[in-house]
Design an enzyme around this catalytic site. Structure first.
Site, PDB file in Angstrom:
ATOM      1  N   CYS A  66       6.094   3.553   9.036  1.00 35.71           N
ATOM      2  CA  CYS A  66       5.535   3.715   7.694  1.00 35.71           C
ATOM      3  C   CYS A  66       6.635   4.047   6.675  1.00 35.71           C
ATOM      4  O   CYS A  66       7.334   5.050   6.831  1.00 35.71           O
ATOM      5  CB  CYS A  66       4.472   4.810   7.711  1.00 35.71           C
ATOM      6  N   THR A  92       5.387  -2.151   7.543  1.00 35.74           N
ATOM      7  CA  THR A  92       5.498  -2.787   6.224  1.00 35.74           C
ATOM      8  C   THR A  92       6.913  -2.682   5.624  1.00 35.74           C
ATOM      9  O   THR A  92       7.715  -1.840   6.020  1.00 35.74           O
ATOM     10  CB  THR A  92       4.485  -2.140   5.273  1.00 35.74           C
ATOM     11  N   CYS A 109      21.699 -38.862   1.302  1.00 31.30           N
ATOM     12  CA  CYS A 109      20.766 -37.756   1.586  1.00 31.30           C
ATOM     13  C   CYS A 109      21.380 -36.823   2.627  1.00 31.30           C
ATOM     14  O   CYS A 109      21.851 -37.255   3.673  1.00 31.30           O
ATOM     15  CB  CYS A 109      19.439 -38.337   2.093  1.00 31.30           C
ATOM     16  N   ASN A 143       0.830  -1.214   0.000  1.00 30.44           N
ATOM     17  CA  ASN A 143       0.000   0.000   0.000  1.00 30.44           C
ATOM     18  C   ASN A 143       0.854   1.250   0.000  1.00 30.44           C
ATOM     19  O   ASN A 143       1.994   1.244   0.486  1.00 30.44           O
ATOM     20  CB  ASN A 143      -0.940  -0.002   1.208  1.00 30.44           C
ATOM     21  N   PHE A 149       6.755   4.618  13.996  1.00 26.65           N
ATOM     22  CA  PHE A 149       8.089   4.883  13.432  1.00 26.65           C
ATOM     23  C   PHE A 149       8.357   3.868  12.318  1.00 26.65           C
ATOM     24  O   PHE A 149       9.473   3.429  12.124  1.00 26.65           O
ATOM     25  CB  PHE A 149       9.168   4.751  14.518  1.00 26.65           C
TER      26      PHE A 149
HETATM   27  C1  LIG Z   1      -3.490  -0.211   3.668  1.00 28.75           C
HETATM   28  C2  LIG Z   1      -2.626  -0.209   4.875  1.00 28.75           C
HETATM   29  C3  LIG Z   1      -2.545   0.930   5.655  1.00 28.75           C
HETATM   30  C4  LIG Z   1      -1.736   0.937   6.783  1.00 28.75           C
HETATM   31  N1  LIG Z   1      -1.702   2.051   7.560  1.00 28.75           N
HETATM   32  C5  LIG Z   1      -0.940   2.055   8.690  1.00 28.75           C
HETATM   33  C6  LIG Z   1      -0.967   3.166   9.561  1.00 28.75           C
HETATM   34  O1  LIG Z   1      -1.675   4.153   9.346  1.00 28.75           O
HETATM   35  N2  LIG Z   1      -0.191   3.122  10.656  1.00 28.75           N
HETATM   36  C7  LIG Z   1       0.599   2.049  10.953  1.00 28.75           C
HETATM   37  O2  LIG Z   1       1.292   2.053  11.982  1.00 28.75           O
HETATM   38  N3  LIG Z   1       0.625   0.980  10.137  1.00 28.75           N
HETATM   39  C8  LIG Z   1      -0.135   0.957   9.028  1.00 28.75           C
HETATM   40  N4  LIG Z   1      -0.143  -0.168   8.238  1.00 28.75           N
HETATM   41  C9  LIG Z   1       0.714  -1.309   8.588  1.00 28.75           C
HETATM   42  C10 LIG Z   1      -0.038  -2.348   9.460  1.00 28.75           C
HETATM   43  O3  LIG Z   1      -0.443  -1.798  10.687  1.00 28.75           O
HETATM   44  C11 LIG Z   1       0.851  -3.580   9.752  1.00 28.75           C
HETATM   45  O4  LIG Z   1       1.979  -3.159  10.475  1.00 28.75           O
HETATM   46  C12 LIG Z   1       1.315  -4.293   8.482  1.00 28.75           C
HETATM   47  O5  LIG Z   1       0.295  -4.301   7.520  1.00 28.75           O
HETATM   48  C13 LIG Z   1       1.756  -5.735   8.760  1.00 28.75           C
HETATM   49  O6  LIG Z   1       0.696  -6.531   9.226  1.00 28.75           O
HETATM   50  P1  LIG Z   1      -0.132  -7.552   8.245  1.00 28.75           P
HETATM   51  O7  LIG Z   1       0.866  -8.433   7.599  1.00 28.75           O
HETATM   52  O8  LIG Z   1      -1.083  -8.242   9.182  1.00 28.75           O
HETATM   53  O9  LIG Z   1      -0.841  -6.696   7.254  1.00 28.75           O
HETATM   54  C14 LIG Z   1      -0.962  -0.198   7.108  1.00 28.75           C
HETATM   55  C15 LIG Z   1      -1.061  -1.341   6.319  1.00 28.75           C
HETATM   56  C16 LIG Z   1      -1.881  -1.360   5.218  1.00 28.75           C
HETATM   57  C17 LIG Z   1      -1.983  -2.599   4.377  1.00 28.75           C
HETATM   58  S1  SF4 Z   2      16.031 -33.290  -1.623  1.00 27.31           S
HETATM   59 FE1  SF4 Z   2      15.329 -34.834  -0.153  1.00 27.31          FE
HETATM   60  S2  SF4 Z   2      16.426 -36.697  -0.697  1.00 27.31           S
HETATM   61 FE2  SF4 Z   2      17.458 -35.013  -1.765  1.00 27.31          FE
HETATM   62  S3  SF4 Z   2      19.090 -34.437  -0.319  1.00 27.31           S
HETATM   63 FE3  SF4 Z   2      17.361 -33.124   0.132  1.00 27.31          FE
HETATM   64  S4  SF4 Z   2      16.266 -34.213   1.782  1.00 27.31           S
HETATM   65 FE4  SF4 Z   2      17.648 -35.707   0.835  1.00 27.31          FE
END
Ligand SMILES: Cc1cc2nc3c(=O)[nH]c(=O)nc-3n(C[C@H](O)[C@H](O)[C@H](O)COP(=O)(O)O)c2cc1C
Ligand code: SF4
Ligand code: SF4
Length: 463
Positions: free
Chosen positions: A134, A200, A406, A73, A132
């Site tokens: 975004c 993110t 293996c 995003n 801290f």
């Molecule tokens: C569309 C969108 C908007 C977001 N806005 C904020 C925000 O305003 N403040 C914030 O701290 N994080 C914001 N985030 C980050 C999320 O809080 C969160 O840290 C991040 O998405 C990872 O969690 P998830 O994998 O569950 O999405 C936003 C994420 C998304 C996708």
């Molecule tokens: S791919 Fe499977 S069989 Fe081949 S070395 Fe790795 S663990 Fe062993």
């Protein structure tokens, strides 16, 4: 039934499941619907001086049949007036006094931090999460992830917040740093009460090859966004693990965020040392009601293991996260194919041939055919086992693992499409426990076959 309630740096919550600051926490109405669905807490969409957003603003990555394996995003903080948000916080707290309502905050100057913290507290917020993290738009203005990547700046602002706040201060960290421990130590030094992570990951979602513009597209241009969702969970777990094995930082409560979509994800973050977890993408994808399964699943899991509360699970796996040099070199596993489940697709064979150790063999080949196919180690006998599993390829045979060769890399197990068909079985290596650090200690940290200069240096060292 296990007690799911938590106390996070003094913030009480009926369960560890919080909504992360994002579109699902944009308004009071949304948050109240979420609390009705079962969420224990919510971190409000980041407050500050309202901004202007662009459209479009999200991008997604599908993988195979899975939609939104990753979400990106370029949205900024709230675009709604501060007064409106604060009035709604007050209302939510009035109606849901036992749920956790945390104000996510992002401003620039000391005076602004003072005012916004005081106003969030007047509105009744249970705590402050300093954003801290975004990594788009706001960091270019010196806020968001720009703060996480400058520990000195982080320290200064976090100290202001601790000075102005009477409620707990949580610092939300960015994953866009080389070493998460550096901002973590700055949080510790600042006297802030807790950490949340991750925000993110900087990313470009793709390129529109018709228009020659990166995605998500805003007219004829784009910018880097923040990546989240299931794809970032391993990054988040690693960063949590780095903090919870730090003797000082581990004392702070941590709220884990990143790719959490079900109770098992949540349990993993808690086992690594988190007290609460936050969810954004999964709720944007499936809605608030996913929390019902999360509550039930975590509860059942704790009960099944005789754990009385979330705190019994917290940190159980933290000490097992070690440096590579501490791992047991004598530990050995090999791939084990269950002939009753194998459908003869040969994906394991191809993966091992081209991506691993060439130790899976196809029955019915002569030695010359095996050599021609690329095998250098050929077992004396490759047993013939016809595929009998339902859905198996007609006339196919079950591949054979040469256990002596293996290396136990897991690759075949990871590519096998049949659940439980390939397992990794423990084998005695016949060697005593030894890790690389032991070798360094004993002066045996050299494997023959390397550079002459290194060998000469080692020989000199041990003489
Ligand atoms: C569309 C969108 C908007 C977001 N806005 C904020 C925000 O305003 N403040 C914030 O701290 N994080 C914001 N985030 C980050 C999320 O809080 C969160 O840290 C991040 O998405 C990872 O969690 P998830 O994998 O569950 O999405 C936003 C994420 C998304 C996708
Ligand atoms: S791919 Fe499977 S069989 Fe081949 S070395 Fe790795 S663990 Fe062993
Ligand atoms: S990948 Fe699995 S199912 Fe396919 S041949 Fe190998 S063991 Fe059998």
């Amino acid at each position: 039934m296990a007690d799911l309630s938590i106390d996070f740096a003094g913030i009480k919550s009926p369960n560890p499941f919080w909504l992360a600051s994002a579109p699902p926490t944009n308004t009071g109405d949304q948050i109240m619907r979420a609390f009705d669905a079962g969420w224990g807490g919510a971190v409000w969409k980041t407050l500050g001086n309202p901004i202007v957003n662009v459209s479009s603003r999200f991008g997604g990555i599908d993988y195979g049949n899975t939609r939104l394996m990753g979400l990106n995003n370029i949205e900024l903080i709230t675009d709604r007036p501060l007064d409106v948000n604060l009035r709604e916080i007050r209302e939510v707290k009035r109606r849901y006094p036992n749920h956790a309502v945390i104000a996510s905050l992002m401003v620039e100057t000391k005076e602004e931090w003072k005012e916004i913290i005081e106003r969030a507290e007047e509105a009744g917020a249970d705590g402050h999460e300093l954003n801290f993290g975004c990594p788009h738009g706001m960091c270019e203005r010196g806020m968001g992830s720009a703060v996480s990547s400058e520990p000195k700046v982080l320290l200064e602002i976090a100290r202001w917040a601790v000075e102005f706040a009477t409620k707990p201060v949580i610092i939300k960290l960015s994953p866009n740093v080389t070493d998460i421990v550096e901002p973590g130590e700055a949080v510790l030094e600042s006297g802030a009460h807790a950490i949340s992570l991750i925000n993110t990951v900087k990313s470009i979602m793709g390129v529109d090859l018709d228009r020659m513009v990166p995605l998500p597209r805003v007219g004829s241009g784009s910018t880097n966004g923040g990546y989240c969702g299931p794809a970032v969970k391993p990054i988040a777990l690693h960063m949590v693990g780095e903090l919870t094995r730090h003797p000082g930082i581990a004392k702070l409560p941590i709220s884990g965020i990143g790719g959490i979509a079900n109770w098992r994800d949540a349990a993993e973050f808690i086992a690594l040392g988190c007290t609460s977890v936050q969810v954004c993408t999964a709720v944007m994808h499936y809605g608030y009601r996913i929390v019902e399964d999360m509550i039930e699943g975590l509860s059942d899991f704790l009960d099944a293991r005789g754990m009385k509360s979330v705190m019994d699970l917290r940190g159980r796996a933290a000490s097992a996260y070690k440096n590579w040099g501490e791992l047991d070199l004598a530990y050995r596993v090999v791939a084990d194919i269950n002939p009753d489940k194998c459908i003869g697709c040969q994906l394991c064979y191809v993966a091992c041939m081209d991506g691993a150790h060439q130790c899976i063999h196809l029955p019915g080949r002569t030695e010359a055919e095996s050599r021609k196919a690329g095998h250098t180690h050929i077992p004396k006998f490759v047993p013939e086992r016809a595929v009998t599993a339902k859905g198996g390829a007609t006339g196919a045979r079950v591949p054979y693992v040469d256990e002596d060769e293996c290396i136990g890399c897991n690759l075949c197990q990871l590519v096998c499409p049949v659940s439980g068909c390939i397992t990794m079985k423990e084998m005695s290596s016949g060697k005593p426990h030894e890790c690389w650090d032991d070798r360094v200690q004993n002066g045996t940290d050299f494997v023959p076959g390397g550079l002459r200069v290194t060998e000469a240096a080692r020989a000199k060292r041990s003489s």
